[in-house]
Design an enzyme around this catalytic site. Structure first.
Site, mmCIF file in Angstrom:
data_model
loop_
_atom_site.group_PDB
_atom_site.id
_atom_site.type_symbol
_atom_site.label_atom_id
_atom_site.label_comp_id
_atom_site.label_asym_id
_atom_site.label_seq_id
_atom_site.Cartn_x
_atom_site.Cartn_y
_atom_site.Cartn_z
ATOM 1 N N HIS A 1 -3.341 4.526 4.941
ATOM 2 C CA HIS A 1 -4.543 3.677 4.943
ATOM 3 C C HIS A 1 -5.716 4.383 4.247
ATOM 4 O O HIS A 1 -6.378 3.825 3.375
ATOM 5 C CB HIS A 1 -4.907 3.317 6.378
ATOM 6 N N ARG B 1 0.868 -1.188 0.000
ATOM 7 C CA ARG B 1 0.000 0.000 0.000
ATOM 8 C C ARG B 1 0.895 1.225 0.000
ATOM 9 O O ARG B 1 1.510 1.541 1.005
ATOM 10 C CB ARG B 1 -0.864 -0.056 1.279
ATOM 11 N N TYR C 1 4.173 5.145 11.543
ATOM 12 C CA TYR C 1 4.444 3.720 11.788
ATOM 13 C C TYR C 1 5.269 3.029 10.700
ATOM 14 O O TYR C 1 5.511 1.835 10.782
ATOM 15 C CB TYR C 1 3.126 2.959 12.028
HETATM 16 C C1 LIG Z 1 -14.750 -6.078 11.938
HETATM 17 C C2 LIG Z 1 -13.889 -4.846 11.820
HETATM 18 N N1 LIG Z 1 -12.916 -4.624 12.715
HETATM 19 C C3 LIG Z 1 -12.134 -3.516 12.612
HETATM 20 C C4 LIG Z 1 -12.349 -2.608 11.610
HETATM 21 C C5 LIG Z 1 -11.463 -1.360 11.508
HETATM 22 N N2 LIG Z 1 -10.583 -1.460 10.344
HETATM 23 C C6 LIG Z 1 -10.895 -0.862 9.185
HETATM 24 S S1 LIG Z 1 -9.761 -1.139 7.990
HETATM 25 C C7 LIG Z 1 -8.804 -2.063 9.032
HETATM 26 C C8 LIG Z 1 -7.519 -2.678 8.553
HETATM 27 C C9 LIG Z 1 -7.723 -3.781 7.581
HETATM 28 O O1 LIG Z 1 -6.501 -4.160 7.011
HETATM 29 P P1 LIG Z 1 -6.392 -5.167 5.813
HETATM 30 O O2 LIG Z 1 -7.374 -6.266 5.970
HETATM 31 O O3 LIG Z 1 -4.982 -5.545 5.693
HETATM 32 O O4 LIG Z 1 -6.879 -4.335 4.547
HETATM 33 P P2 LIG Z 1 -6.236 -3.021 3.884
HETATM 34 O O5 LIG Z 1 -6.876 -1.844 4.571
HETATM 35 O O6 LIG Z 1 -4.771 -3.073 4.095
HETATM 36 O O7 LIG Z 1 -6.618 -3.072 2.457
HETATM 37 C C10 LIG Z 1 -9.381 -2.132 10.303
HETATM 38 C C11 LIG Z 1 -8.794 -2.817 11.464
HETATM 39 C C12 LIG Z 1 -13.388 -2.883 10.693
HETATM 40 N N3 LIG Z 1 -13.648 -2.070 9.656
HETATM 41 N N4 LIG Z 1 -14.138 -4.007 10.811
#
Ligand SMILES: Cc1ncc(C[n+]2csc(CCOP(=O)(O)OP(=O)(O)O)c2C)c(N)n1
Ligand SMILES: [Mg+2]
Length: 388
Positions: A284, A280, A293
């Protein structure tokens, strides 16, 4: 009494069964190395024994949609700065995954995207304004999921894996050969729903391709704090699902591996898991400060693995792309962004109260309460405007 030191106990010989070609688990294991077809300079690597090279026309189309996708991504980020979008999770750097995956499925197949997949949806041919409706905060989903065979973008992590498994099972049950392609991030593979979705699909042989974009972070949580597995692709064997790793910044390899995974599912062999190693490049979302980080050197190292440049270099070298073609595609991408900008600057005609419709067939007391709160706020705002 003698005690055995912990280190000695750990070192004691124990039986370790390794996977061999006669072990049924062997067929499910991913190759130790991610599949690659183009190296970082865009040079073609020797032919892969399992994954045939995609046709040239498909590679040219992949390049075109990646260029447009990147321009879309830049435009969407700019729209957040202009206050036209509430939030935008960029997929810059993940173009090979976003576009390669959707090119591997048919329009009649189903796609289950997360919040990160706006580029994948535009590459699937969905109007970018409709795609951005959710992130603009106007509605739950701006396109018609049934008409586009594309689920709304999912924010609750991993819930879309269960939806995909159920839909794919239902389609097969009704005798259709639909495949469900589900996008998921590295972080979301730690969720219980991922386990349930993959397990259900495996047991009931549902035609699902689980496509994990391992972009190394879940917001600020690095992969090393996410999993102790040797690779996320190894999660497949525990469910009886074959898996493969792919270089997620190699567009040719992503398209080839996904094409094979989709064919596997469509042929009635059950689900398939693909882990793409990518990165990425942006924070985020526009609301995140990634410098807190991760360090700049890490990001810079990934800049050298840029997927768009890699495919362009290859296609130019193969005589499939020249300056004129590159310029024409760049101009097309500019026009696409200009049209998006123009239409996103028009005030949307939405009734905020409609957001509460269709959440449940019967609204819950909480929803009714929230709806009333919004109605009162809107009425108060109207009164204030009237006084001015
Ligand atoms: C069930 C749930 N827990 C926590 C969150 C908060 N949250 C949103 S995005 C994220 C990170 C997800 O990372 P990843 O699966 O690696 O996907 P990326 O954003 O890197 O594409 C989190 C913890 C959420 N949206 N849903
Ligand atoms: Mg991630």
């Amino acid at each position: 009494m003698t005690t055995t030191p912990r280190a000695v106990r750990r070192a004691a010989p124990r039986s370790r069964r390794s996977a061999t070609p006669t072990d049924p688990a062997h067929a499910l294991l991913p190759a130790a190395e991610p599949v690659r077809m183009l190296d970082e300079t865009g040079t073609r690597l020797p032919a892969h024994p399992d994954h045939p090279e995609p046709p040239t026309a498909a590679l040219r189309e992949l390049y075109r949609r990646m260029v447009i996708g990147r321009r879309f991504d830049v435009q969407a980020t700019a729209l957040t700065k202009q206050g036209r979008l509430a939030v935008y999770p960029s997929s810059r750097g993940q173009e090979a995954c976003q576009v390669g995956a959707v090119l591997a499925v048919r329009d009649t197949d189903w796609v289950f995207p997360t919040y990160r997949e706006s580029m994948a949806l535009t590459a699937r041919g969905i109007d970018p304004v409709e795609v951005l409706t959710l992130l603009r905060g106007d509605w739950h989903c701006g396109y018609d999921p049934a008409a586009r065979h594309t689920a709304p973008q999912c924010t609750p992590l991993a819930t879309q894996t269960v939806h995909a498994a159920g839909l794919a099972y239902g389609e097969a049950y009704q005798g259709r050969d639909t495949v469900a392609l589900v996008f998921i991030g590295d972080g979301a593979t730690s969720e219980g729903d991922f386990h349930e979705g993959v397990n259900f699909a495996a047991v009931f042989k549902a035609p699902v391709v689980f496509f994990v974009q391992n972009n190394k972070y879940a917001i600020s949580v690095p992969l090393s704090r996410q999993t102790a597995a040797p690779s996320l692709a190894y999660k497949g064997v525990g469910y009886g699902v074959p898996a493969e790793q792919v270089d997620g910044n190699d567009p040719m390899a992503v398209l080839a591996v996904l094409t094979r995974a989709v064919a596997h599912a469509r042929a009635g062999n059950g689900p398939y898991l693909v882990e793409a190693h990518t990165y990425r490049m942006e924070p985020h979302t526009n609301a995140d400060d990634a410098s807190r980080y991760r360090d700049g050197a890490e990001v810079e190292a990934w800049r050298d693995r840029d997927p768009v440049t890699r495919l362009e270099t290859y296609l130019r070298g193969a005589g499939e792309l020249d300056d004129a073609a590159v310029a024409a595609i760049a101009a097309e991408a500019e026009a696409y962004a200009a049209d998006l900008r123009e239409r996103m600057n028009l005030a949307p005609a939405v009734d905020p109260l409609s957001l509460f419709d269709h959440v449940y067939a019967e609204p819950t007391p909480q929803l009714r309460e929230q709806r009333e709160q919004v109605r009162a706020e809107l009425a108060a705002a109207r009164d204030t405007e009237g006084d001015a």
